[in-house]
Design an enzyme around this catalytic site. Structure first.
Site, PDB file in Angstrom:
ATOM      1  N   HIS A 177     -12.304  -1.256  31.494  1.00 14.54           N
ATOM      2  CA  HIS A 177     -11.574  -1.812  30.341  1.00 14.54           C
ATOM      3  C   HIS A 177     -10.095  -1.478  30.534  1.00 14.54           C
ATOM      4  O   HIS A 177      -9.777  -0.383  31.023  1.00 14.54           O
ATOM      5  CB  HIS A 177     -12.025  -1.166  29.018  1.00 14.54           C
ATOM      6  CG  HIS A 177     -13.314  -1.660  28.461  1.00 14.54           C
ATOM      7  ND1 HIS A 177     -14.255  -0.815  27.908  1.00 14.54           N
ATOM      8  CD2 HIS A 177     -13.813  -2.913  28.318  1.00 14.54           C
ATOM      9  CE1 HIS A 177     -15.286  -1.525  27.468  1.00 14.54           C
ATOM     10  NE2 HIS A 177     -15.053  -2.803  27.710  1.00 14.54           N
ATOM     11  N   CYS A 271     -11.170   4.599  23.109  1.00 11.79           N
ATOM     12  CA  CYS A 271     -12.419   3.850  22.923  1.00 11.79           C
ATOM     13  C   CYS A 271     -12.997   4.070  21.526  1.00 11.79           C
ATOM     14  O   CYS A 271     -13.660   3.193  20.992  1.00 11.79           O
ATOM     15  CB  CYS A 271     -13.470   4.290  23.932  1.00 11.79           C
ATOM     16  SG  CYS A 271     -13.009   4.022  25.631  1.00 11.79           S
TER      17      CYS A 271
HETATM   18  N1  ARG Z   1     -20.560   2.807  27.269  1.00 11.59           N
HETATM   19  C1  ARG Z   1     -19.535   1.915  26.823  1.00 11.59           C
HETATM   20  C2  ARG Z   1     -19.508   0.684  27.705  1.00 11.59           C
HETATM   21  O1  ARG Z   1     -19.689   0.816  28.886  1.00 11.59           O
HETATM   22  C3  ARG Z   1     -18.211   2.592  26.813  1.00 11.59           C
HETATM   23  C4  ARG Z   1     -17.130   1.776  26.177  1.00 11.59           C
HETATM   24  C5  ARG Z   1     -15.767   2.381  26.291  1.00 11.59           C
HETATM   25  N2  ARG Z   1     -14.833   1.682  25.513  1.00 11.59           N
HETATM   26  C6  ARG Z   1     -13.561   1.407  25.859  1.00 11.59           C
HETATM   27  N3  ARG Z   1     -12.795   0.853  24.963  1.00 11.59           N
HETATM   28  N4  ARG Z   1     -13.113   1.600  27.045  1.00 11.59           N
HETATM   29  O2  ARG Z   1     -19.320  -0.428  27.247  1.00 11.59           O
END
Ligand code: ARG
Length: 278
Positions: A177, A271
């Site tokens: 992300h 996150c």
């Molecule tokens: N386990 C989640 C996923 O893989 C973690 C999300 C992390 N969020 C972020 N905004 N980077 O989707």
């Protein structure tokens, strides 16, 4: 609330209290693997996750933030990562449409919350994971693609928001992300991890932010860039020591928190935080 840094050799930074949405990790665990940080065979401690999350919540309250909460849902362990719930700007909420089946139900849950709290909801037509891949910096939206969010959603968001969307290609699966590879510090300044982007994307970043903080691989490896700033106070991973040093040097006030348990799901400070903009 306004706090101004008065140190004479560094630029004065100004804090603006934020309004955010968070989700208590009551049902947090790692039961599937959709990013390289997640190992379902390793145990997780939900109570510890809640305790660590509470520290982040308390930090925001102390900073004078207006923190809203969405009810966690049993069976949606990643719901704690509220940043992925949508992208909110000018009272409009662009909903999330998740890549993986395991998280798809979070999209409607967050859209329902936005609708019930006075936001105009835009039902997404294209795959996107909300503020995880959309960072508003000034009038630009820095938008990630390559792992989760589709380039089509970049166009969709540009239409909905009327903002300029800068598409950036992520190339390292550990930084899937854009909020794991770029930290927004204020409306003109960012920090980023160069190795997370392809060359054309790096050229865009260098042109827009010639003075950006360049993060170390060590700090990125504890999701140090996954931080949240009010323009002066920057809440970061406690272990991101070089990032902390560079922030101080530039007149920011880094505040370290330990979210080691939530790191097991591949997420950190940012996150867990979705900004609400009216
Ligand atoms: N386990 C989640 C996923 O893989 C973690 C999300 C992390 N969020 C972020 N905004 N980077 O989707």
């Amino acid at each position: 609330m306004t706090i101004t840094d008065t140190h004479s050799t560094t630029p004065a930074r100004q804090a603006t209290a934020k309004t955010v949405l968070m989700c208590r990790p009551d049902f947090f665990t790692v039961s599937y693997r959709i990013n390289p940080w997640m190992n379902p065979e390793d145990p997780t401690d939900t109570n510890l996750a809640v305790k660590q999350w509470q520290t982040l919540y308390d930090t925001y309250i102390e900073l004078g933030f207006d923190v809203h909460l969405i009810d966690p849902i049993d069976g949606l362990p990643d719901m704690v990562y509220a940043a992925n719930g949508g992208f909110v700007i000018d009272g409009k909420a662009y909903g999330a449409l998740f890549t993986y089946d395991e998280r798809k139900a979070e999209g409607p849950a967050y859209m329902e919350w936005f609708g019930a709290h006075g936001f105009e909801v835009a039902d997404p037509k294209n795959i996107n994971e909300g503020e995880g891949d959309f960072l508003l910096v000034g009038d630009n939206i820095l938008a990630g693609m390559g792992f989760r969010t589709s380039v089509e959603s970049h166009t969709e968001l540009a239409e909905i928001s009327g903002r300029n969307v800068v598409s950036l290609n992520l190339i390292n699966p550990s930084f899937y992300h854009v909020d794991t590879a770029i930290a927004k510090l204020d409306e003109t300044n960012i920090a980023y991890l160069g190795s997370a982007f392809d060359e054309p994307s790096l050229e865009k970043l260098r042109a827009l932010y010639p003075d950006a903080i360049l993060a170390t691989e060590e700090d990125a490896a504890v999701l140090g860039l996954n931080s949240y700033s009010d323009g002066y106070n920057v809440v970061i991973a406690a272990r991101a020591k070089d990032f902390e040093r560079q922030l101080k040097e530039r007149g920011y006030n880094p505040i370290g928190v330990d979210l080691s348990e939530l790191l097991l799901g591949g997420g950190g400070v940012k996150c867990c935080t979705l900004e609400l903009r009216r």
